[in-house]
Each structure stands twice: as structure tokens, then as C-alpha cells.
Design an enzyme around this catalytic site. Structure first.
Site: not given
Length: 482
Positions: A352, A357, A387, A361, A344, A400
Site C-alpha cells: 500500500n 491503495h 489482507e 486492492d 495473511d 488434506r
């Protein structure tokens, strides 16, 4: 919107020409009236084409008018039609100009439209060929090779013109009234030229009064079509099927030669199996090619829809649906090590809010590119939503997992950071449980100060100060770096 006075006058003149071409053959024959029934529509087409700046149409109409004048003068002087003659030069040049006009009207279009037009014309062409087969065979015996060639030229030009007009209709270059008028006009030209051969052979007495009728009607309809406004919104050129009219005409045209062949057998007439059988075979081959093309296009579209259903438009990564399917697939392989990380981007709302926005993006795209660049083969990165991203690892890559997730954290475009929760699958654990545990660890990473990776073995972090706006990019700071 009311039509302009000039267009109203053109329509009225065209309707008068239609009436004249229809009624003159029913009246006592007069050479001037018969000539006017043909020349008036051609000259009207010339005037309309000049007003609309349709150069090739105007040239074709002028040459056709000149050819008809010469043809009738020679007929009047000799008492019988003179073929071939210098009039045929004007007719050939006129056809070439009209073919050029039809080609320009249709434009490049698509290959399927050309095949549609060929299929629509193939059936009627076979029937016309069967009708003129006998007269042409007789002409080949009694006439000269030049006369036979001259008799073939006009119907062949008519068929080529019909293909181009149908093609223009399929690609949306003509309105429906224009398409109907022009297709009918070319069919009338074909009937007139083929009918001339049939009447000369079977009923020469009908030739004089009826010869001009189909040509006068054809050029009257062409003038009506030329006077109509062009389509304001062309039909989509990507459709594989064409218009509904063409969809109805395709099977009808393909079946027409076979239907006429059967009809000849039923009524006991001479069965022209060579011409009609060849036409039916040609229509079947063209229809098969068209079906193959339509199936190929449908398959490509289905594959593209399948791809779009599993790909995130913004980042180009597999989307949540693809992630769920992949996670279920990995979880079902009991002997394979599986690791799942839920990532996240930190303080994404602040991005934003400060950059809009578009800035958010841009950050998502930049993060997806940066993370994909450092991942090895066998590591699948998905956009889960907003996100959030999911990293799925199976086999050797799962062993790993923590190193790979740390690599992603370090590759995050500065000045932004990412938090992650990483879990390894437990025996018998399903995909939903994996995601739930990863989400809980991600929450711990956020609570512990962000920009970190929490795993099953990580100690519970101490809560960080509530500074949701700390570290957010300032207005004007780039939201991404390539």
C-alpha cells in the site's frame, strides 16, 4: 430563479384562457365567443409547443384546432352538430399526434409503471363506460354504425392518452405541477367527450353553451404544462411502487367501480352491473398482477441484500459474516473433520505504501482469483478482513488441509508471498477457539520469516531478522498478476 418574460406571458395567457373557458358558458350564448373559448387555448398550446420544439404536441394542437373549426362551421351551417364529418379525421389525427407526444415524454420506463397507469385508469374508465352505456345503446339503435363508432373513438383516445400521461408521471418524466395539470386536462377531455354523448341523449339544450368548456379548460392546462420547465432530476425508474400519488390512486381506482355499483343500488337507480362489474373485475386482476410484480421485486431485492451482506465487494469472496456462520456450522457437526487456515499476505502495508491503495486492492483481487482456482470443491475461502483470509475445510478436504494450504502459498501472485496458520478441530472445540489457535500459528509463521505454513505439529520457528521492508515490491512493480 425568476421566470423568463416569455414564460410569464405564456402563463398569463393560459390563465386568461382558463377564465374564458369557465365564464363563457355562463354568459348569453354567442357562437364566436363559444368558439374562441376553445380555439384560443388550442392555439396557445400550438404556440407554446412550437417555442419548446415539441413537434408532436404542436402537430396535435394544430389538427385539433382545424377539426374544431370545421366542426363548428358545419354546426353553424346545418343548425345541429354534424357527426360524423370530415372534422373527425382531423380529430383522430390530432389524437394520434398527442398520443405520440405522450409516449415520447414517458420513454421506455419500466413495465410496472405501465401497469400502474392501467390500474389508475381502469376504475374511472369503468365509471365513464357505465355513464355512456345507455346513450351508446340508444345511438346504436337510432343511428348508423359509423355514428356509433365515431362516438366511441374520442373517449377511447382519451383513456389511452390518460394511461400515457399517468405513466409519464410515474417514471418521473413530468414535474408534479406538470403531472397534475396534464392529468386534469385529459380527464376534462374525457368528461367533454363522454358528456357530449350524455347531453345529446338526456339534455340536448345544455349542449350548445357547455360543450366547449371542458375542452377549453383542458387545452389551457396543457399549455400551462408545456410552458413549465422539464424536471431537472427524474425520479428513479427502479422503484417498484411509483410516486405517493399513484400509491394513493391505485386502491381508489380499483375500488371506484364497486363503489359506484353499490351507490346505484342504494339510491335505487338502474344498476349497470355488466359494465361496472367488469370494470371492478378488471381492476382487481390488474391490482393482483401489480402486487405479484411488487412482491417479486421485493423478493429479488431481499435476496440481493442478503447476498451483499455475506459477500466481500472487493474480492467477490464470502465475507467475515459468512465465514463466522460457516465456521459455527462446521464446528457444530461433531463427527465431521474440520480444518481452518488463517492466511495473511506478507508485507501488505509495504504494498500500500509503495503502490497505493489501488495496488493493494489489485493484489487482494489477484490473490483471491489465484487461490480460488486451485481449491477443490468443498473448500471454502473467505476474506476475513484487510489482507487476511480464512480457508474452511470439512470432511475429506480437511484431511488434506496442509497440502491444500501449501498449494495456496505456491499460487500466490509473484513477487508476493503469504503466511498461514493451520489448525484441525479438537473434540468439542468451537469456532472461536479454532480461529484463536490459527491466529497464534499465523503469528509464529510471521515470526519465523514469512512465506510458510505453521500447523499444530510444526516446531516453533526461530525468530527471523526484523526486515519488514525486505521483499516489498519496488515502486513501479506490478502489484498483481492475473
Amino acid at each position: 430563479m425568476r421566470p423568463r418574460p416569455s414564460r410569464r406571458a405564456e402563463v398569463v395567457a393560459a390563465l386568461v384562457c382558463v377564465a374564458g373557458a369557465t365564464t363563457v358558458p355562463l354568459l348569453p350564448h354567442h357562437p364566436l365567443a363559444s368558439a374562441a373559448a376553445v380555439l384560443a387555448p388550442v392555439l396557445l398550446l400550438l404556440v407554446v409547443a412550437l417555442r419548446r420544439r415539441l413537434v408532436w404536441t404542436a402537430a396535435g394542437a394544430a389538427l385539433m384546432a382545424a377539426g374544431d373549426v370545421v366542426f363548428r362551421l358545419l354546426w353553424w351551417a346545418q343548425g345541429t352538430p354534424v357527426v360524423p364529418s370530415v372534422a373527425d379525421v382531423a380529430f383522430v389525427l390530432g389524437y394520434l399526434a398527442l398520443l405520440r407526444a405522450a409516449h415520447l415524454a414517458a420513454g421506455p420506463g419500466r413495465s410496472g409503471a405501465t401497469l400502474d397507469a392501467l390500474i389508475v385508469v381502469a376504475g374511472p374508465a369503468a365509471v365513464v363506460a357505465a355513464a355512456v352505456h345507455g346513450p351508446l345503446a340508444a345511438l346504436a339503435v337510432t343511428g348508423t354504425p359509423l355514428q356509433t363508432a365515431q362516438a366511441l373513438v374520442a373517449p377511447l383516445f382519451d383513456l389511452a392518452l390518460l394511461v400515457l400521461v399517468v405513466r409519464a408521471s410515474v417514471v418521473g418524466a413530468l414535474t408534479r405541477p406538470q403531472a397534475a395539470a396534464l392529468q386534469t386536462a385529459v380527464v376534462l377531455l374525457l368528461v367533454g367527450n363522454a358528456g357530449y354523448l350524455v347531453l345529446v341523449d338526456l339534455a340536448p339544450g345544455l349542449l350548445r353553451p357547455w360543450l366547449g368548456a371542458p375542452f377549453g379548460l383542458a387545452f389551457s392546462l396543457a399549455a400551462l404544462a408545456a410552458s413549465a420547465p422539464a424536471p431537472t432530476r427524474p425520479a428513479p425508474r427502479t422503484s417498484p411502487s411509483g410516486s405517493r400519488l399513484v400509491l394513493a390512486l391505485l386502491p381508489a381506482s380499483a375500488c371506484l367501480p364497486a363503489a359506484v355499483l353499490v351507490l346505484q343500488g342504494v339510491v335505487g337507480a338502474g344498476v349497470d352491473w355488466q359494465v361496472l362489474g367488469t370494470g371492478a373485475l378488471l381492476a382487481a386482476v390488474l391490482s393482483t398482477l401489480r402486487l405479484h410484480g411488487a412482491l417479486r421485486v421485493a423478493g429479488d431485492q431481499a435476496r440481493e441484500l442478503e447476498r451483499l451482506a455475506h459477500v466481500d465487494d472487493l474480492t467477490g469472496l464470502p465475507n467475515r459474516r459468512a465465514c463466522s456462520a460457516a465456521a459455527e456450522r462446521l464446528a457444530g457437526a461433531d463427527e465431521t473433520p474440520v480444518a481452518l487456515a488463517l492466511l495473511d499476505l506478507d508485507r501488505f502495508k509495504a504494498v500500500n505504501d509503495s503502490l497505493g491503495h489501488a495496488g493493494g486492492d489489485a493484489l487482494l483481487r489477484a490473490a483471491a482469483r489465484a487461490w480460488s482456482a486451485v481449491l477443490p470443491a468443498g473448500a471454502d475461502l473467505h476474506r476475513w478482513g484487510g489482507e487476511e483470509f480464512v480457508l474452511l475445510l470439512g470432511g475429506a478436504a480437511a484431511e488434506r488441509a496442509e497440502v491444500l494450504v501449501q498449494d495456496l502459498r505456491l499460487a500466490t501472485p509473484a513477487p508476493h508471498t503469504v503466511s498461514a496458520g493451520l489448525v484441525a478441530r479438537r473434540p468439542g472445540e468451537d469456532a472461536a477457539s479454532l480461529l484463536a489457535r490459527a491466529d497464534a500459528l499465523l503469528y509464529l509463521a510471521k515470526e519465523g520469516g514469512r512465506d510458510r505454513v505453521c500447523t499444530d505439529a510444526s516446531p516453533a520457528p526461530a525468530p527471523a531478522p526484523a526486515d519488514d521492508d525486505a521483499g516489498a515490491p519496488r515502486p513501479g512493480t506490478p502489484a498483481s498478476s492475473s
